[in-house]
Scaffold this motif. Structure first.
Motif, mmCIF file in Angstrom:
data_model
loop_
_atom_site.group_PDB
_atom_site.id
_atom_site.type_symbol
_atom_site.label_atom_id
_atom_site.label_comp_id
_atom_site.label_asym_id
_atom_site.label_seq_id
_atom_site.Cartn_x
_atom_site.Cartn_y
_atom_site.Cartn_z
ATOM 1 N N GLN A 1 0.825 -1.206 0.000
ATOM 2 C CA GLN A 1 0.000 0.000 0.000
ATOM 3 C C GLN A 1 0.862 1.260 0.000
ATOM 4 O OE1 GLN A 1 -2.954 -0.662 -0.466
ATOM 5 N NE2 GLN A 1 -3.160 -2.749 0.273
ATOM 6 N N LEU B 1 -7.575 -11.647 -15.060
ATOM 7 C CA LEU B 1 -8.008 -11.983 -13.699
ATOM 8 C C LEU B 1 -6.781 -11.835 -12.793
ATOM 9 C CD1 LEU B 1 -10.619 -13.350 -12.217
ATOM 10 C CD2 LEU B 1 -9.145 -15.385 -12.196
ATOM 11 N N TYR B 2 -6.584 -10.676 -12.246
ATOM 12 C CA TYR B 2 -5.456 -10.362 -11.363
ATOM 13 C C TYR B 2 -4.088 -10.481 -12.042
ATOM 14 C CZ TYR B 2 -8.833 -10.990 -7.511
ATOM 15 O OH TYR B 2 -9.910 -10.916 -6.671
ATOM 16 N N MET C 1 -2.313 -6.843 -17.501
ATOM 17 C CA MET C 1 -3.279 -5.760 -17.707
ATOM 18 C C MET C 1 -2.604 -4.389 -17.602
ATOM 19 S SD MET C 1 -5.672 -5.848 -14.258
ATOM 20 C CE MET C 1 -6.114 -7.594 -14.299
ATOM 21 N N TYR C 2 -1.504 -4.303 -16.877
ATOM 22 C CA TYR C 2 -0.813 -3.018 -16.744
ATOM 23 C C TYR C 2 -0.033 -2.679 -18.016
ATOM 24 C CZ TYR C 2 -2.216 -4.314 -12.114
ATOM 25 O OH TYR C 2 -2.976 -4.736 -11.056
ATOM 26 N N GLU D 1 -2.938 -1.623 -20.540
ATOM 27 C CA GLU D 1 -3.351 -0.238 -20.276
ATOM 28 C C GLU D 1 -2.417 0.786 -20.933
ATOM 29 O OE1 GLU D 1 -5.061 -0.780 -15.681
ATOM 30 O OE2 GLU D 1 -3.091 0.180 -16.033
ATOM 31 N N ILE E 1 -14.836 -14.599 -5.580
ATOM 32 C CA ILE E 1 -13.388 -14.774 -5.590
ATOM 33 C C ILE E 1 -12.781 -13.674 -4.734
ATOM 34 C CG2 ILE E 1 -11.340 -14.835 -7.061
ATOM 35 C CD1 ILE E 1 -13.680 -15.656 -9.241
ATOM 36 N N LEU E 2 -12.080 -14.094 -3.691
ATOM 37 C CA LEU E 2 -11.521 -13.145 -2.727
ATOM 38 C C LEU E 2 -10.000 -13.243 -2.741
ATOM 39 C CD1 LEU E 2 -13.760 -13.987 0.393
ATOM 40 C CD2 LEU E 2 -14.028 -12.053 -1.173
ATOM 41 N N PRO E 3 -9.296 -12.109 -2.740
ATOM 42 C CA PRO E 3 -7.845 -12.174 -2.555
ATOM 43 C C PRO E 3 -7.534 -12.282 -1.059
ATOM 44 C CG PRO E 3 -8.540 -9.935 -3.131
ATOM 45 C CD PRO E 3 -9.784 -10.756 -2.993
ATOM 46 N N THR F 1 -5.209 -11.263 0.474
ATOM 47 C CA THR F 1 -4.515 -10.066 0.959
ATOM 48 C C THR F 1 -5.462 -9.084 1.655
ATOM 49 O OG1 THR F 1 -4.804 -9.262 -1.305
ATOM 50 C CG2 THR F 1 -2.644 -10.127 -0.741
ATOM 51 N N LEU F 2 -6.776 -9.306 1.564
ATOM 52 C CA LEU F 2 -7.728 -8.427 2.265
ATOM 53 C C LEU F 2 -7.490 -8.484 3.779
ATOM 54 C CD1 LEU F 2 -11.062 -9.282 0.408
ATOM 55 C CD2 LEU F 2 -9.945 -7.039 0.435
ATOM 56 N N LYS G 1 -4.163 -15.994 -3.860
ATOM 57 C CA LYS G 1 -3.001 -15.246 -3.343
ATOM 58 C C LYS G 1 -2.717 -15.562 -1.876
ATOM 59 C CE LYS G 1 -4.270 -11.184 -6.177
ATOM 60 N NZ LYS G 1 -4.052 -9.764 -6.392
ATOM 61 N N VAL H 1 -10.592 -7.882 -12.616
ATOM 62 C CA VAL H 1 -10.192 -7.610 -11.221
ATOM 63 C C VAL H 1 -8.699 -7.421 -11.102
ATOM 64 C CG1 VAL H 1 -11.894 -8.494 -9.564
ATOM 65 C CG2 VAL H 1 -10.495 -10.107 -10.861
ATOM 66 N N LEU I 1 -14.347 -10.532 -7.028
ATOM 67 C CA LEU I 1 -15.203 -10.821 -8.183
ATOM 68 C C LEU I 1 -16.341 -11.734 -7.745
ATOM 69 C CD1 LEU I 1 -15.893 -10.967 -11.219
ATOM 70 C CD2 LEU I 1 -14.222 -12.812 -11.422
#
Lengths: 237, 237
Positions: free
Chosen positions: A72, A111-112, A116-117, A120, A157-159, A161-162, A181, B149, B155
């Protein structure tokens, strides 16, 4: 004429779980790019091994060492953003030169995925095409033979890391769940599953579809950490 | 020695999105089974077309006509359960005879796939193997080039068959969303998206990765119904 960028999903690990399309594109396009951790071969690169020839040219993008920096923090964000800028710029040199580039990604690119970067940064100026890949979760629930959702069940679907509180809150309103993850987040995830009464339903799969695959009820997995390539499955009910 | 049952994910529609593994297995195993609607070829069967030879034997399981019967009714449940019993029994005859059977499934077999009902009926007595497939949602977000995501986003996959109130409640707590099984549920889904402020973010994709693919912002899709093979994507934020 600029070159085209192809972003290829290479699936969860078993080279046979690559699609016919990704294989065809990779065999045709002789410049391939991929991300790798320092000192490691790169998971997508390893999957591609039997589809590469001596004519292929490799662009290897090594992640900057950032495991010590909190994800973060501004320092992490700046470091990783610069890394993607530089990786995209390298690919762009080839595209500008009229050469096509295939960017290899483990799992499914959007998907994660890190791809994607790059997308973009390049999609407004170049032709891009994305070939989907088998996700790690599909590979895992197939090998465990676990019907993950049926009828009107929902899948979340949960990461991992939350934060703990967020995991607990989300798990309370979920039906079927995949937690991705894992890594250092395992004990936090176990605690969240315990508090929501889901621990006994959780299946642990490590390195799904790879040679070293392990699968077991999560309650039988007693290590305090898990590899990054591990996830937890809870079937709908 | 009994035969083995292979359940093959055939992906969302483009035959090139079949995995190398599903292709190899299908070319080796000369008895293949699939589900189809009355009078139609069957989506998985169509995808498999170029991988079948004159030596292949087809087992076609035609869904009983049940669109008029509410899916929650006892009559529907009994009819569909009997249909799966009979389909599994037909496959079982070949397995008992020592012959392997490949059951073809669109998308990924264990994500809302009918194949799971055959698996349930046969896995305790026969060797079964599941080959995952590219999901319809992966095919769609890849063709729309929509990163679904990233980072710590979650998701949620929702079936459009849920009642309006349930859809609204779930959409309120979601981040990225995929809504599957559209068909006659389109106007209900639009209403739920409108009430939760998500309508402007929704992307509609019809027959993703197939020749007839359509994709557009949902607000531009003005028909009152949608084909079964259509879904809605909302990227994480």
């Amino acid at each position: 004429m600029s070159g085209h960028l192809y972003i290829l999903g290479m699936g969860p690990g078993d080279p046979e779980l690559v699609t016919r399309k990704a294989e065809r594109v990779l065999r045709q396009i002789l410049i391939y790019a991929h991300f790798a951790k320092k000192g490691e071969m790169g998971h997508a690169r390893k999957i591609a091994n039997d589809m590469l020839s001596a004519s292929h040219q490799e662009l290897r993008f090594e992640y900057p060492i950032t495991t010590e920096i909190p994800h973060q923090s501004d320092e992490y964000k700046q470091t990783i953003s610069l890394f993607y800028d530089q990786s995209a710029a390298t690919i762009e040199q080839y595209l500008q030169n009229g050469q096509d580039v295939a960017l290899l990604c483990e799992g499914d690119p959007l998907l994660y995925g890190s791809a994607m970067y790059i997308l973009e940064r390049l999609q407004s100026n170049y032709e891009t095409q994305i070939v989907p890949g088998i996700t790690a979760m599909s590979g895992c629930w197939s090998n465990v033979q676990l019907p993950i959702v049926k009828y009107e069940q929902t899948l979340t679907i949960l990461p991992a890391t939350l934060p703990l509180e967020a995991l607990i809150e989300k798990l309370r309103s979920c039906n079927a769940v995949v937690i991705m993850k894992m890594g250092r987040n395992l004990s936090k995830v176990k605690q969240a599953l315990q508090e929501t009464g889901l621990l006994d339903k959780a299946i642990y799969v490590e390195r799904g579809t790879q040679m070293e695959e392990k699968k077991m009820p999560l309650t039988q997995y007693t290590e305090s950490k898990a590899p990054y390539f591990s996830l937890i499955l809870i079937a709908g009910s």
